[in-house]
Enzyme design. Structure first.
Site, PDB file in Angstrom:
ATOM      1  N   GLY A  47       6.655  -3.347   6.402  1.00 38.34           N
ATOM      2  CA  GLY A  47       5.672  -3.060   7.432  1.00 38.34           C
ATOM      3  C   GLY A  47       5.104  -4.347   7.976  1.00 38.34           C
ATOM      4  N   GLN A  52      -1.072  -9.738  12.001  1.00 43.35           N
ATOM      5  CA  GLN A  52      -0.320 -10.685  11.164  1.00 43.35           C
ATOM      6  C   GLN A  52       0.465 -11.699  11.985  1.00 43.35           C
ATOM      7  OE1 GLN A  52       1.417  -7.456   8.454  1.00 43.35           O
ATOM      8  NE2 GLN A  52       1.286  -9.229   7.104  1.00 43.35           N
ATOM      9  N   CYS A 101       2.868  -8.522   0.424  1.00 48.44           N
ATOM     10  CA  CYS A 101       2.457  -8.633   1.818  1.00 48.44           C
ATOM     11  C   CYS A 101       3.067  -9.900   2.393  1.00 48.44           C
ATOM     12  CB  CYS A 101       0.930  -8.691   1.907  1.00 48.44           C
ATOM     13  SG  CYS A 101       0.314  -8.841   3.592  1.00 48.44           S
ATOM     14  N   LEU A 102       3.595  -9.805   3.601  1.00 46.07           N
ATOM     15  CA  LEU A 102       4.226 -10.972   4.225  1.00 46.07           C
ATOM     16  C   LEU A 102       3.197 -12.077   4.510  1.00 46.07           C
ATOM     17  CD1 LEU A 102       6.686  -9.121   6.616  1.00 46.07           C
ATOM     18  CD2 LEU A 102       7.215 -10.199   4.426  1.00 46.07           C
ATOM     19  N   HIS A 143      -1.825   0.275   3.505  1.00 48.40           N
ATOM     20  CA  HIS A 143      -1.738  -1.193   3.478  1.00 48.40           C
ATOM     21  C   HIS A 143      -1.726  -1.760   4.899  1.00 48.40           C
ATOM     22  CE1 HIS A 143       0.047  -5.108   1.885  1.00 48.40           C
ATOM     23  NE2 HIS A 143       0.206  -5.213   3.190  1.00 48.40           N
ATOM     24  N   GLU A 144      -0.867  -1.196   5.759  1.00 47.42           N
ATOM     25  CA  GLU A 144      -0.746  -1.741   7.118  1.00 47.42           C
ATOM     26  C   GLU A 144      -2.028  -1.535   7.914  1.00 47.42           C
ATOM     27  OE1 GLU A 144       1.469  -3.793   7.738  1.00 47.42           O
ATOM     28  OE2 GLU A 144       2.648  -3.279   5.968  1.00 47.42           O
ATOM     29  N   HIS A 147      -4.813  -3.986   7.522  1.00 44.79           N
ATOM     30  CA  HIS A 147      -4.740  -5.227   8.298  1.00 44.79           C
ATOM     31  C   HIS A 147      -5.554  -5.127   9.586  1.00 44.79           C
ATOM     32  CE1 HIS A 147      -1.916  -7.725   6.059  1.00 44.79           C
ATOM     33  NE2 HIS A 147      -1.084  -6.710   5.921  1.00 44.79           N
TER      34      HIS A 147
HETATM   35 NI    NI Z   1       0.516  -6.785   4.541  1.00 40.28          NI
END
Ligand code: NI
Length: 179
Positions: A47, A52, A101-102, A143-144, A147
């Protein structure tokens, strides 16, 4: 194909509360989504949220429509573009599960999340999305969408004994990417 730079934890742009998208089906929106899909694929992410890559709007993409080396045991989640999302917990049950997480590369932690949720929002054309999900799908959405509220998963953790480097915690996991 444009792979954009993913902001890392510590960048204040990840802590903003994103405003809603007000115009659908625009060239700018489609271009942003194409870049996000390219960026997510290049990083083997499950995701990605617009903040981000430094774009402060309520837009997330997610999905694991093929086997993902970062999440080899995760069930498939349909590839989804979700705009202006709202999440409702369907009951009080909380589940613990590992997340990465990226924006927090190379690490994993156990995060408590609602086990069952309904989420609503819009796709890029302004069509309504309304789904009731559980398990990994519910976790990815929570999670997404976090953000979009300036929340990274470590800020949701309660047990920091279950937080560490992926290569130490899961030595067998594909190490071809940096998360
Ligand atoms: Ni993330």
């Amino acid at each position: 194909m444009t792979v954009r730079e993913i902001l890392k934890m510590g960048d204040p742009r990840l802590l903003r509360v994103a405003p809603a998208v007000t115009e659908f089906d625009t060239d700018a929106l489609h271009l942003l989504i194409t870049d996000m899909l390219d960026t997510m694929r290049a990083a083997n992410g499950a995701g990605l949220a617009a903040p981000q890559i430094g774009v402060d709007v309520q837009l997330v993409i997610f999905g694991t429509d093929s086997l993902n080396p970062r999440y080899p045991d995760a069930p498939l989640v349909p590839r989804t573009v979700l705009i202006n999302p709202e999440i409702t917990a369907l009951d009080a049950e909380i589940e613990n599960g590992w997340e990465g997480c990226l924006s927090v590369p190379g690490m994993r932690g156990v995060v408590p999340r609602h086990a069952r949720i309904r989420y609503t929002g819009f796709d890029q054309y302004g069509d309504v999305i309304d789904r009731t999900v559980d398990g990994f799908h519910a976790r990815v959405v929570q999670h997404e969408c976090d953000h979009l509220m300036g929340k990274l998963y470590p800020m949701r953790m309660t047990d920091f004994t279950q937080f560490g480097f992926t290569e130490v915690l899961f030595p067998g996991l594909d190490a071809s990417d940096d998360d």
